[in-house]
Scaffold this motif. Structure first.
Motif, mmCIF file in Angstrom:
data_model
loop_
_atom_site.group_PDB
_atom_site.id
_atom_site.type_symbol
_atom_site.label_atom_id
_atom_site.label_comp_id
_atom_site.label_asym_id
_atom_site.label_seq_id
_atom_site.Cartn_x
_atom_site.Cartn_y
_atom_site.Cartn_z
ATOM 1 N N GLU A 144 0.822 -1.203 0.000
ATOM 2 C CA GLU A 144 0.000 0.000 0.000
ATOM 3 C C GLU A 144 0.859 1.257 0.000
ATOM 4 O O GLU A 144 0.536 2.254 -0.654
ATOM 5 C CB GLU A 144 -0.946 -0.021 1.201
ATOM 6 C CG GLU A 144 -2.006 -1.110 1.107
ATOM 7 C CD GLU A 144 -2.877 -1.163 2.351
ATOM 8 O OE1 GLU A 144 -2.463 -0.580 3.383
ATOM 9 O OE2 GLU A 144 -3.953 -1.785 2.300
ATOM 10 N N TYR A 335 -12.816 2.459 3.285
ATOM 11 C CA TYR A 335 -11.472 2.027 3.661
ATOM 12 C C TYR A 335 -11.216 2.266 5.153
ATOM 13 O O TYR A 335 -10.612 1.420 5.836
ATOM 14 C CB TYR A 335 -10.435 2.773 2.822
ATOM 15 C CG TYR A 335 -9.022 2.422 3.172
ATOM 16 C CD1 TYR A 335 -8.504 1.161 2.867
ATOM 17 C CD2 TYR A 335 -8.217 3.343 3.841
ATOM 18 C CE1 TYR A 335 -7.198 0.837 3.208
ATOM 19 C CE2 TYR A 335 -6.907 3.029 4.175
ATOM 20 C CZ TYR A 335 -6.401 1.767 3.857
ATOM 21 O OH TYR A 335 -5.113 1.444 4.192
ATOM 22 N N THR A 340 -13.063 -2.010 2.437
ATOM 23 C CA THR A 340 -12.470 -2.108 1.103
ATOM 24 C C THR A 340 -10.962 -1.974 1.218
ATOM 25 O O THR A 340 -10.427 -1.603 2.279
ATOM 26 C CB THR A 340 -13.026 -1.016 0.173
ATOM 27 O OG1 THR A 340 -12.590 -1.271 -1.161
ATOM 28 C CG2 THR A 340 -12.554 0.358 0.587
ATOM 29 N N SER A 341 -10.293 -2.243 0.107
ATOM 30 C CA SER A 341 -8.833 -2.191 0.108
ATOM 31 C C SER A 341 -8.322 -0.799 -0.219
ATOM 32 O O SER A 341 -9.044 0.044 -0.761
ATOM 33 C CB SER A 341 -8.272 -3.191 -0.916
ATOM 34 O OG SER A 341 -8.605 -2.765 -2.236
#
Length: 402
Positions: A144, A335, A340-341
């Motif tokens: 990320e 998020y 969610t990613s």
């Protein structure tokens, strides 16, 4: 600087304006010259000087009288040439104005892109900080962080490219104004939020009838017709009159001489020039048709750009931008709640960023298309100027009688 500032500088400094003003003055000078009457001739004549006491001395004055109103007809031909030059000057002003407007909106859009990217830079920077904080808190991953860095790098590169684009467009803009040494400054203007739909058939008729380019061509037709009238009377002879007075020493008495002459148009009846004048009229009429078709063709191309950019601006403003903003908000909220990613957040940010950039592109294209319509689809602010000011050959033709 505003758009009006650039136009004012261009009208004062663009060399093509000064060139056309000079050619217009030339046309006015030729119009004056072809209508001037011939000068009288004064002279002295002496005969039998070798025979003392029988010599004769005469002073004389001669004048050519131009018939069939040729001088006035000359002026009428060159007056139409002058009118055409004035229309050409007006057309050039529209060319300059259109090119300035098109390039101004291009530069304004580049400036807007720079500011938008700068605003988004803070979002990308904050996104990278969050990714690093989450990784430090064991709630995120190195992937990320890398993805956030990639997005930040892309935004930084986009800002650099936008800055390069602005500087290049600025150089084009100031070159059109005739002041290429001007340094970049902030532009003051607005890109259109919306425009009205246009009836292109009505627009085409209006532009053709009022375009200075078209009017200049019509003036050339009038010039050709005036020249036919002028060439038709060329064979009418001018009258040469000479009057002299003197003294004859042999008889100690005065003398008066009178001489009248005129050429006889037996071989040269100006038939070649008359044929050429009729051919020129045909050519000038076809030029009017060519320009009319050219205007309609250029307008058809502009109409496509106008209608497509108008549809894009409306769609972006009413649908795409609000949806992109809502999608970004939902992605960030999801998020934060772990639904969610981080990749989805990056995609939402990129989508929001790209749609705003595309909206600016559509706005600029709409403004440029409108500028071309308002400028009678005339462009070419720095194209070479064709000198159609004419010459004073009609005067020589008038006085030579050949």
């Amino acid at each position: 600087m505003t758009l009006n500032d650039f136009e004012a500088i261009a009208f004062a400094n663009n060399p093509t304006i000064q060139q056309l003003e000079a050619t217009t003055r030339k046309a006015a000078g030729f119009r004056t010259q072809v209508g001037l009457r011939p000068n009288p001739v004064v002279g002295y004549q002496a005969m039998q000087l070798a025979d003392a006491g029988t010599d004769q001395h005469v002073a004389f004055l001669s004048q050519t009288f131009v018939t069939a109103d040729k001088l006035e007809l000359n002026r009428r031909v060159l007056n139409e040439a002058l009118r055409a030059q004035l229309f050409q000057l007006e057309a050039q002003k529209y060319r300059i104005s259109t090119d300035i407007r098109v390039k101004f909106y291009d530069a304004l859009a580049a400036q807007r892109r720079m500011r938008l990217i700068e605003d988004f830079q803070s979002v990308a920077d904050r996104g990278l900080e969050i990714a690093e904080e989450l990784k430090s808190a064991k709630e995120g991953s190195q992937l990320e962080v890398v993805q956030a860095k990639v997005q930040k790098n892309e935004v930084d590169l986009a800002l650099r490219n936008a800055s390069i684009r602005f500087e290049a467009v600025w150089r084009e803009l100031v070159a059109l104004t005739g002041s290429p040494e001007m340094l970049p400054v902030s532009l003051d203007g607005e890109l259109p939020q919306a425009e009205t739909s246009l009836d292109w058939s009505s627009v085409a008729s209006s532009i053709v009838s009022s375009s200075p380019e078209y009017q200049a061509a019509r003036a050339r037709v009038s010039q050709a017709r005036a020249n036919i009238t002028r060439q038709d009377v060329q064979a009418v002879p001018n009258i040469d009159l000479q009057f002299g007075a003197g003294v004859d020493n042999a008889t100690d008495s005065g003398m008066i001489n009178l001489q009248v002459s005129a050429p006889i148009p037996v071989f040269n009846k100006n038939q070649g020039n008359m044929s050429a004048a009729r051919a020129e009229l045909s050519r000038a009429c076809m030029e009017v048709r060519r320009i009319e078709n050219s205007i309609k063709a250029r307008l058809a191309e502009v109409s496509q750009a106008y209608d497509s950019s108008l549809a894009s601006v409306s769609m972006y403003a009413e649908e795409i931008l609000p949806n992109a903003a809502e999608g970004l908000k939902l992605a960030e909220t999801a998020y934060k709640s772990g639904e969610t990613s981080f990749l989805q957040v990056l995609v939402a940010r990129r989508t929001y960023f790209d749609t705003n950039l595309q909206y600016i592109v559509a706005q600029a294209q709409l403004a440029q298309a409108r500028a071309r319509v308002d400028g009678y689809v005339l462009t070419g602010a720095l194209d070479p100027i064709i000198d159609n000011s004419g010459d004073d050959s009609l005067r020589g033709l008038t006085l030579s009688q050949q």
